[in-house]
Design a protein around this motif. Sequence first.
Motif, mmCIF file in Angstrom:
data_model
loop_
_atom_site.group_PDB
_atom_site.id
_atom_site.type_symbol
_atom_site.label_atom_id
_atom_site.label_comp_id
_atom_site.label_asym_id
_atom_site.label_seq_id
_atom_site.Cartn_x
_atom_site.Cartn_y
_atom_site.Cartn_z
ATOM 1 N N MET A 163 0.838 -1.176 0.000
ATOM 2 C CA MET A 163 0.000 0.000 0.000
ATOM 3 C C MET A 163 0.887 1.244 0.000
ATOM 4 O O MET A 163 1.823 1.355 0.772
ATOM 5 C CB MET A 163 -0.904 -0.011 1.237
ATOM 6 N N ASP A 164 0.570 2.189 -0.873
ATOM 7 C CA ASP A 164 1.302 3.452 -0.929
ATOM 8 C C ASP A 164 0.866 4.344 0.214
ATOM 9 O O ASP A 164 -0.317 4.410 0.562
ATOM 10 C CB ASP A 164 1.022 4.172 -2.249
ATOM 11 N N VAL A 165 1.828 5.041 0.811
ATOM 12 C CA VAL A 165 1.549 5.991 1.883
ATOM 13 C C VAL A 165 2.378 7.246 1.667
ATOM 14 O O VAL A 165 3.364 7.239 0.934
ATOM 15 C CB VAL A 165 1.843 5.415 3.289
ATOM 16 N N ILE A 166 1.995 8.300 2.344
ATOM 17 C CA ILE A 166 2.769 9.532 2.384
ATOM 18 C C ILE A 166 3.514 9.518 3.710
ATOM 19 O O ILE A 166 2.907 9.293 4.762
ATOM 20 C CB ILE A 166 1.845 10.759 2.311
ATOM 21 N N VAL A 167 4.812 9.725 3.675
ATOM 22 C CA VAL A 167 5.605 9.773 4.896
ATOM 23 C C VAL A 167 6.001 11.229 5.114
ATOM 24 O O VAL A 167 6.562 11.868 4.231
ATOM 25 C CB VAL A 167 6.862 8.886 4.802
ATOM 26 N N SER A 168 5.677 11.731 6.306
ATOM 27 C CA SER A 168 6.038 13.112 6.623
ATOM 28 C C SER A 168 6.811 13.146 7.940
ATOM 29 O O SER A 168 6.758 12.204 8.720
ATOM 30 C CB SER A 168 4.781 13.988 6.727
ATOM 31 N N PHE A 169 7.514 14.240 8.141
ATOM 32 C CA PHE A 169 8.241 14.427 9.385
ATOM 33 C C PHE A 169 7.564 15.528 10.171
ATOM 34 O O PHE A 169 7.457 16.665 9.708
ATOM 35 C CB PHE A 169 9.706 14.790 9.109
ATOM 36 N N ASP A 170 7.056 15.201 11.352
ATOM 37 C CA ASP A 170 6.389 16.155 12.220
ATOM 38 C C ASP A 170 7.446 16.916 13.008
ATOM 39 O O ASP A 170 8.130 16.339 13.869
ATOM 40 C CB ASP A 170 5.428 15.421 13.164
ATOM 41 N N LEU A 171 7.623 18.203 12.698
ATOM 42 C CA LEU A 171 8.649 19.010 13.357
ATOM 43 C C LEU A 171 8.357 19.219 14.836
ATOM 44 O O LEU A 171 9.270 19.283 15.658
ATOM 45 C CB LEU A 171 8.774 20.373 12.676
ATOM 46 N N MET A 172 7.087 19.331 15.199
ATOM 47 C CA MET A 172 6.724 19.570 16.601
ATOM 48 C C MET A 172 7.019 18.350 17.471
ATOM 49 O O MET A 172 7.485 18.468 18.591
ATOM 50 C CB MET A 172 5.246 19.954 16.720
ATOM 51 N N GLU A 173 6.714 17.148 16.947
ATOM 52 C CA GLU A 173 6.912 15.916 17.718
ATOM 53 C C GLU A 173 8.224 15.213 17.372
ATOM 54 O O GLU A 173 8.562 14.201 17.969
ATOM 55 C CB GLU A 173 5.734 14.974 17.504
ATOM 56 N N SER A 174 8.950 15.716 16.384
ATOM 57 C CA SER A 174 10.208 15.125 15.914
ATOM 58 C C SER A 174 10.079 13.637 15.626
ATOM 59 O O SER A 174 10.873 12.820 16.102
ATOM 60 C CB SER A 174 11.332 15.363 16.939
ATOM 61 N N LYS A 175 9.061 13.289 14.822
ATOM 62 C CA LYS A 175 8.905 11.882 14.449
ATOM 63 C C LYS A 175 8.300 11.761 13.057
ATOM 64 O O LYS A 175 7.668 12.685 12.555
ATOM 65 C CB LYS A 175 8.054 11.137 15.471
ATOM 66 N N LEU A 176 8.541 10.599 12.453
ATOM 67 C CA LEU A 176 7.987 10.295 11.139
ATOM 68 C C LEU A 176 6.552 9.809 11.292
ATOM 69 O O LEU A 176 6.228 9.072 12.218
ATOM 70 C CB LEU A 176 8.823 9.227 10.443
ATOM 71 N N ILE A 177 5.699 10.217 10.350
ATOM 72 C CA ILE A 177 4.285 9.841 10.365
ATOM 73 C C ILE A 177 3.927 9.285 8.995
ATOM 74 O O ILE A 177 4.327 9.839 7.972
ATOM 75 C CB ILE A 177 3.405 11.073 10.655
ATOM 76 N N GLU A 178 3.170 8.180 8.963
ATOM 77 C CA GLU A 178 2.654 7.634 7.712
ATOM 78 C C GLU A 178 1.187 8.015 7.573
ATOM 79 O O GLU A 178 0.407 7.846 8.506
ATOM 80 C CB GLU A 178 2.787 6.113 7.691
ATOM 81 N N MET A 179 0.843 8.549 6.399
ATOM 82 C CA MET A 179 -0.546 8.909 6.108
ATOM 83 C C MET A 179 -0.971 8.192 4.836
ATOM 84 O O MET A 179 -0.283 8.282 3.821
ATOM 85 C CB MET A 179 -0.682 10.424 5.923
ATOM 86 N N PRO A 180 -2.106 7.474 4.876
ATOM 87 C CA PRO A 180 -2.563 6.793 3.667
ATOM 88 C C PRO A 180 -3.070 7.776 2.611
ATOM 89 O O PRO A 180 -3.431 8.911 2.931
ATOM 90 C CB PRO A 180 -3.689 5.887 4.161
ATOM 91 N N LEU A 181 -3.089 7.317 1.365
ATOM 92 C CA LEU A 181 -3.675 8.098 0.280
ATOM 93 C C LEU A 181 -5.191 8.116 0.470
ATOM 94 O O LEU A 181 -5.730 7.370 1.286
ATOM 95 C CB LEU A 181 -3.306 7.466 -1.062
ATOM 96 N N PRO A 182 -5.905 8.960 -0.281
ATOM 97 C CA PRO A 182 -7.362 9.026 -0.130
ATOM 98 C C PRO A 182 -8.024 7.653 -0.273
ATOM 99 O O PRO A 182 -7.625 6.854 -1.123
ATOM 100 C CB PRO A 182 -7.798 9.952 -1.262
ATOM 101 N N ASN A 183 -9.058 7.395 0.552
ATOM 102 C CA ASN A 183 -9.774 6.111 0.522
ATOM 103 C C ASN A 183 -10.405 5.817 -0.828
ATOM 104 O O ASN A 183 -10.405 4.683 -1.282
ATOM 105 C CB ASN A 183 -10.868 6.074 1.600
ATOM 106 N N ASN A 184 -10.975 6.818 -1.475
ATOM 107 C CA ASN A 184 -11.687 6.609 -2.732
ATOM 108 C C ASN A 184 -10.796 6.708 -3.956
ATOM 109 O O ASN A 184 -11.269 6.683 -5.079
ATOM 110 C CB ASN A 184 -12.842 7.608 -2.856
ATOM 111 N N PHE A 185 -9.512 6.825 -3.737
ATOM 112 C CA PHE A 185 -8.572 6.909 -4.847
ATOM 113 C C PHE A 185 -8.274 5.511 -5.366
ATOM 114 O O PHE A 185 -7.887 4.620 -4.616
ATOM 115 C CB PHE A 185 -7.280 7.593 -4.389
ATOM 116 N N ASP A 186 -8.466 5.302 -6.657
ATOM 117 C CA ASP A 186 -8.230 4.007 -7.286
ATOM 118 C C ASP A 186 -6.749 3.910 -7.657
ATOM 119 O O ASP A 186 -6.315 4.472 -8.652
ATOM 120 C CB ASP A 186 -9.107 3.861 -8.524
ATOM 121 N N GLN A 187 -5.971 3.197 -6.847
ATOM 122 C CA GLN A 187 -4.526 3.113 -7.067
ATOM 123 C C GLN A 187 -4.161 2.353 -8.333
ATOM 124 O O GLN A 187 -3.059 2.484 -8.834
ATOM 125 C CB GLN A 187 -3.854 2.471 -5.856
#
Length: 148
Positions: A1-25
Amino acid sequence: MDVIVSFDLMESKLIEMPLPNNFDQEIRMASGLSVLGELLSFWAMDYDNNRVEIWVMKEYKVNLSWTKTLVLPLDHAITNPYFNPICSTKNGDIIVTSRGTRLVKYNDKGHVIGHHSFCHSPSEVIMYTESLISLPGDNDQVYGGDTN
């Protein structure tokens, strides 16, 4: 599954966010991320249906807040690999780069309302927003956890 990985500057940690639910990959051939207004944006080319879909995350880190905001026709104005949404206006118009040599402005209905060619060889255009946030230095702990 494709995800967006971002770095949260406030919490100093990496976060994974899924792509939109209705998006046909399965239909995605080319895609990318940008910021439109102050919102995280995801775009994907759908060659089967001859269009580009643009989604925005209306509430950061909330997957259910992904909203498809615009569908653009895949025509002579939009070509891969140089397509990239670069900014949006207060009234919903967006400006994209296309072919690496054009800026194209679309209204909120997906119709071209203006374009401008700016050179003969592919270039990259980006938006810059000044920030007062200071990034950690070499001696600062970035990822949290034990350094031993």
